[in-house]
Design an enzyme around this catalytic site. Structure first.
Site, PDB file in Angstrom:
ATOM      1  N   SER A  60       0.899  -1.286   0.101  1.00 41.15           N
ATOM      2  CA  SER A  60      -0.353  -0.152   0.115  1.00 41.15           C
ATOM      3  C   SER A  60       0.837   1.069  -0.286  1.00 41.15           C
ATOM      4  O   SER A  60       1.932   1.523   0.643  1.00 41.15           O
ATOM      5  CB  SER A  60      -1.232  -0.151   1.498  1.00 41.15           C
ATOM      6  OG  SER A  60      -1.443   1.093   1.604  1.00 41.15           O
ATOM      7  N   HIS A  87      -0.774  -1.907  -4.233  1.00 45.90           N
ATOM      8  CA  HIS A  87      -2.747  -1.611  -3.294  1.00 45.90           C
ATOM      9  C   HIS A  87      -2.855  -0.029  -3.341  1.00 45.90           C
ATOM     10  O   HIS A  87      -2.338   0.222  -2.544  1.00 45.90           O
ATOM     11  CB  HIS A  87      -2.501  -2.166  -1.937  1.00 45.90           C
ATOM     12  CG  HIS A  87      -3.570  -2.243  -1.204  1.00 45.90           C
ATOM     13  ND1 HIS A  87      -4.613  -3.356  -0.497  1.00 45.90           N
ATOM     14  CD2 HIS A  87      -3.910  -1.326  -0.214  1.00 45.90           C
ATOM     15  CE1 HIS A  87      -5.773  -2.578  -0.699  1.00 45.90           C
ATOM     16  NE2 HIS A  87      -5.342  -1.813  -0.238  1.00 45.90           N
ATOM     17  N   ASP A 142      -5.371   2.666  -2.281  1.00 46.90           N
ATOM     18  CA  ASP A 142      -5.915   3.740  -1.083  1.00 46.90           C
ATOM     19  C   ASP A 142      -6.693   4.602  -1.951  1.00 46.90           C
ATOM     20  O   ASP A 142      -5.970   5.651  -1.351  1.00 46.90           O
ATOM     21  CB  ASP A 142      -5.687   3.051  -0.038  1.00 46.90           C
ATOM     22  CG  ASP A 142      -5.145   1.686   0.315  1.00 46.90           C
ATOM     23  OD1 ASP A 142      -6.288   1.859   0.945  1.00 46.90           O
ATOM     24  OD2 ASP A 142      -4.340   2.227   1.273  1.00 46.90           O
ATOM     25  N   MET A 193      -9.606   7.260  -1.061  1.00 46.75           N
ATOM     26  CA  MET A 193     -10.657   7.288  -0.075  1.00 46.75           C
ATOM     27  C   MET A 193     -11.171   9.063  -1.034  1.00 46.75           C
ATOM     28  O   MET A 193     -10.557   9.324  -1.763  1.00 46.75           O
ATOM     29  CB  MET A 193      -9.903   8.558   1.226  1.00 46.75           C
ATOM     30  CG  MET A 193      -9.341   6.758   1.744  1.00 46.75           C
ATOM     31  SD  MET A 193      -7.920   6.752   2.937  1.00 46.75           S
ATOM     32  CE  MET A 193      -6.865   5.205   3.347  1.00 46.75           C
ATOM     33  N   HIS A 240      -8.786  -0.351  -4.196  1.00 43.89           N
ATOM     34  CA  HIS A 240      -9.094  -0.624  -2.535  1.00 43.89           C
ATOM     35  C   HIS A 240     -10.208   1.071  -2.836  1.00 43.89           C
ATOM     36  O   HIS A 240      -9.729   1.977  -1.972  1.00 43.89           O
ATOM     37  CB  HIS A 240      -8.072  -0.728  -1.663  1.00 43.89           C
ATOM     38  CG  HIS A 240      -9.155  -0.789  -0.297  1.00 43.89           C
ATOM     39  ND1 HIS A 240      -8.302  -0.746   1.139  1.00 43.89           N
ATOM     40  CD2 HIS A 240     -10.584  -0.926  -0.150  1.00 43.89           C
ATOM     41  CE1 HIS A 240      -9.375  -0.930   2.455  1.00 43.89           C
ATOM     42  NE2 HIS A 240     -10.448  -0.561   0.953  1.00 43.89           N
ATOM     43  N   MET A 242     -13.025   3.322  -0.992  1.00 41.28           N
ATOM     44  CA  MET A 242     -13.161   3.864   0.445  1.00 41.28           C
ATOM     45  C   MET A 242     -13.687   4.897   0.357  1.00 41.28           C
ATOM     46  O   MET A 242     -13.325   6.003   0.736  1.00 41.28           O
ATOM     47  CB  MET A 242     -11.940   3.710   1.764  1.00 41.28           C
ATOM     48  CG  MET A 242     -11.480   2.751   1.952  1.00 41.28           C
ATOM     49  SD  MET A 242      -9.907   2.847   2.409  1.00 41.28           S
ATOM     50  CE  MET A 242      -9.182   2.938   1.225  1.00 41.28           C
ATOM     51  N   MET A 291     -11.209  -5.985   6.822  1.00 43.82           N
ATOM     52  CA  MET A 291      -9.907  -4.941   7.273  1.00 43.82           C
ATOM     53  C   MET A 291      -9.780  -5.222   8.797  1.00 43.82           C
ATOM     54  O   MET A 291     -11.190  -5.655   9.556  1.00 43.82           O
ATOM     55  CB  MET A 291     -10.607  -3.869   7.969  1.00 43.82           C
ATOM     56  CG  MET A 291     -11.350  -2.745   5.955  1.00 43.82           C
ATOM     57  SD  MET A 291      -9.911  -2.484   4.480  1.00 43.82           S
ATOM     58  CE  MET A 291      -8.898  -1.321   6.119  1.00 43.82           C
ATOM     59  N   ASP A 333      -5.826  -6.454   5.566  1.00 43.22           N
ATOM     60  CA  ASP A 333      -5.373  -4.570   5.118  1.00 43.22           C
ATOM     61  C   ASP A 333      -5.765  -4.398   5.910  1.00 43.22           C
ATOM     62  O   ASP A 333      -6.827  -3.874   7.277  1.00 43.22           O
ATOM     63  CB  ASP A 333      -6.528  -4.199   4.203  1.00 43.22           C
ATOM     64  CG  ASP A 333      -5.843  -2.986   3.635  1.00 43.22           C
ATOM     65  OD1 ASP A 333      -4.531  -2.283   4.498  1.00 43.22           O
ATOM     66  OD2 ASP A 333      -6.748  -2.645   2.796  1.00 43.22           O
ATOM     67  N   SER A 371       2.091   1.533   6.061  1.00 42.91           N
ATOM     68  CA  SER A 371       3.281   1.723   7.276  1.00 42.91           C
ATOM     69  C   SER A 371       4.067   1.316   7.169  1.00 42.91           C
ATOM     70  O   SER A 371       5.768   1.802   7.292  1.00 42.91           O
ATOM     71  CB  SER A 371       2.022   2.259   8.382  1.00 42.91           C
ATOM     72  OG  SER A 371       1.747   0.902   9.385  1.00 42.91           O
TER      73      SER A 371
HETATM   74  C1  DX5 Z   1      -6.193   2.118   5.484  1.00 41.22           C
HETATM   75  C2  DX5 Z   1      -6.100   1.262   3.921  1.00 41.22           C
HETATM   76  C3  DX5 Z   1      -4.711   0.206   4.698  1.00 41.22           C
HETATM   77  C4  DX5 Z   1      -4.180   0.625   4.413  1.00 41.22           C
HETATM   78  C5  DX5 Z   1      -2.857  -0.061   5.150  1.00 41.22           C
HETATM   79  O1  DX5 Z   1      -7.681   2.119   5.553  1.00 41.22           O
HETATM   80  O2  DX5 Z   1      -7.066   0.285   3.471  1.00 41.22           O
HETATM   81  O3  DX5 Z   1      -3.925  -0.321   3.007  1.00 41.22           O
HETATM   82  O4  DX5 Z   1      -2.754   1.535   3.293  1.00 41.22           O
HETATM   83  O5  DX5 Z   1      -1.769   0.706   5.917  1.00 41.22           O
HETATM   84  P1  DX5 Z   1      -1.051  -0.052   7.490  1.00 41.22           P
HETATM   85  O6  DX5 Z   1      -0.223  -1.528   7.513  1.00 41.22           O
HETATM   86  O7  DX5 Z   1      -0.496   0.659   8.045  1.00 41.22           O
HETATM   87  O8  DX5 Z   1      -2.022  -0.303   8.650  1.00 41.22           O
HETATM   88 ZN    ZN Z   2      -6.551  -0.737   1.630  1.00 45.42          ZN
END
Ligand code: DX5
Ligand code: ZN
Length: 324
Positions: free
Chosen positions: A11, A36, A38, A40, A69, A71, A141, A180, A203
């Site tokens: 990610s 991946h 993300d 949002m 992904h 969101m 999640m 995730d 992270s």
């Molecule tokens: C959170 C995301 C994840 C996130 C995971 O909303 O969907 O993909 O980036 O990050 P870590 O590994 O730091 O939890």
């Molecule tokens: Zn994600």
């Protein structure tokens, strides 16, 4: 990296957002299997990231598959943009407007991509029930969606990861449970031990001064060990990329056996091998399937194989009679 069962999707949420092209190239070099993405919208989750245009720009920086992904509250409204951007799979949330879920999943399939649904920590897996047959991916999640760097929710993982497989019964091979949130070297063994196919790691990859390649190796090795001891009776998992010959048959018969696997959506290859030479001068072909499909194949396709072997024998004998 060769072998192994677990796959890591990197990610880029916590990468340097001013240079995402560099980030995806770095993740690829470090051994990530996927990127991946993300997305949002500041509405479905209290945060904003990037959209389809950013993904389209990233597409030329790496050959790795892109898992989106989403969101966002209205995945259907923006779907075409994400398809055009070159996403290989698109996963959105089952918590969005229920009316839009099935048509959106179908559109993803029509475009030839993999389709997934994700569940927030508080959403029961049972909410996936109506969409079962349309799912290629279930994304569990293990943090509240919205931000990287949160703590892994172990109870959610235990309640859902193994159980998520139930919703992929129609895709015995190739269906994916993705996990995730908070996945790193501390938690990878648990996640692997619950049978996850894809570990999304955010992270943990972008910590300054850390060796990303080592982090990815550790996550995969630990996930595979978890799988080995929790789910595989102490045996190391079958590597995803290993194939074996389930049948050896004359070409026409091999193709018929392959068609059976195709119908069950199990990957299959018909390949010239070193099988016996037939009366028409052509050797038997190998019908290759992934090693991880061995048990399913033995249960579901042994009868078909025997029937085709018998037919092939009769066909071979017909040459002898003709030759007499
Ligand atoms: C959170 C995301 C994840 C996130 C995971 O909303 O969907 O993909 O980036 O990050 P870590 O590994 O730091 O939890
Ligand atoms: Zn994600």
């Amino acid at each position: 990296m060769a072998g192994g069962r677990a796959r890591v999707a990197a990610s880029i949420l916590d990468a340097d957002l001013s240079n995402l092209g560099h980030a995806v190239r770095r993740a690829e070099r470090a051994g990530a299997d996927r990127i991946h993405l993300d997305v949002m919208d500041g509405h479905f989750v209290p945060n904003l990231t990037f959209g389809a245009r950013t993904i389209a720009s990233l597409r030329r920086h790496t050959e790795l598959p892109f898992d989106a992904h989403l969101m966002i509250s209205e995945p259907g409204r923006f779907l075409d943009e994400f398809l055009d951007a070159g996403c290989d799979s698109i996963t959105f949330h089952v918590e969005v407007d229920a009316e839009t879920i099935e048509p959106t999943l179908r559109r993803i399939h029509v475009a030839g991509r993999a389709a997934g649904l994700s569940v927030r920590p508080a959403t029961p897996l049972a909410s996936l029930e109506p969409y079962r047959s349309l799912l290629d991916i279930v994304l569990v999640m293990t943090v509240e969606p919205g931000f990287g760097g949160q703590t892994f929710m172990k109870d959610v993982a235990k309640a859902k990861i193994l159980a998520a497989r139930d919703y992929l019964g129609h895709r015995p091979i190739g269906g994916e449970v993705q996990v995730d949130g908070g996945v790193n070297r501390e938690t990878a063994e648990i996640v692997g031990g619950l049978g996850a196919d894809i570990l999304v790691v955010g992270s943990a990859l972008w910590i300054k001064g850390h060796d990303m390649a080592r982090e990815i190796r550790l996550v995969k090795v630990l996930a595979d060990e978890g799988y080995q001891y929790e789910l595989n009776e102490g045996r190391p998992p079958d590597p995803r990329d290993r194939w074996f010959a389930f049948g050896r048959l004359p070409h026409a018969f091999a193709k018929r056996l392959a068609a059976e696997f195709d119908r069950a959506r199990i990957p299959v290859i018909v390949l010239r091998g070193d099988g016996r030479i037939n009366p028409d001068g052509v050797r038997d072909y190998d019908v290759l399937i992934p090693t991880e499909a061995e048990t399913i194949a033995a249960e579901r396709f042994a009868t078909a194989r025997e029937a085709l072997e018998a037919e092939a024998d009769a066909w071979r004998r017909s040459f002898e009679i003709a030759g007499d």
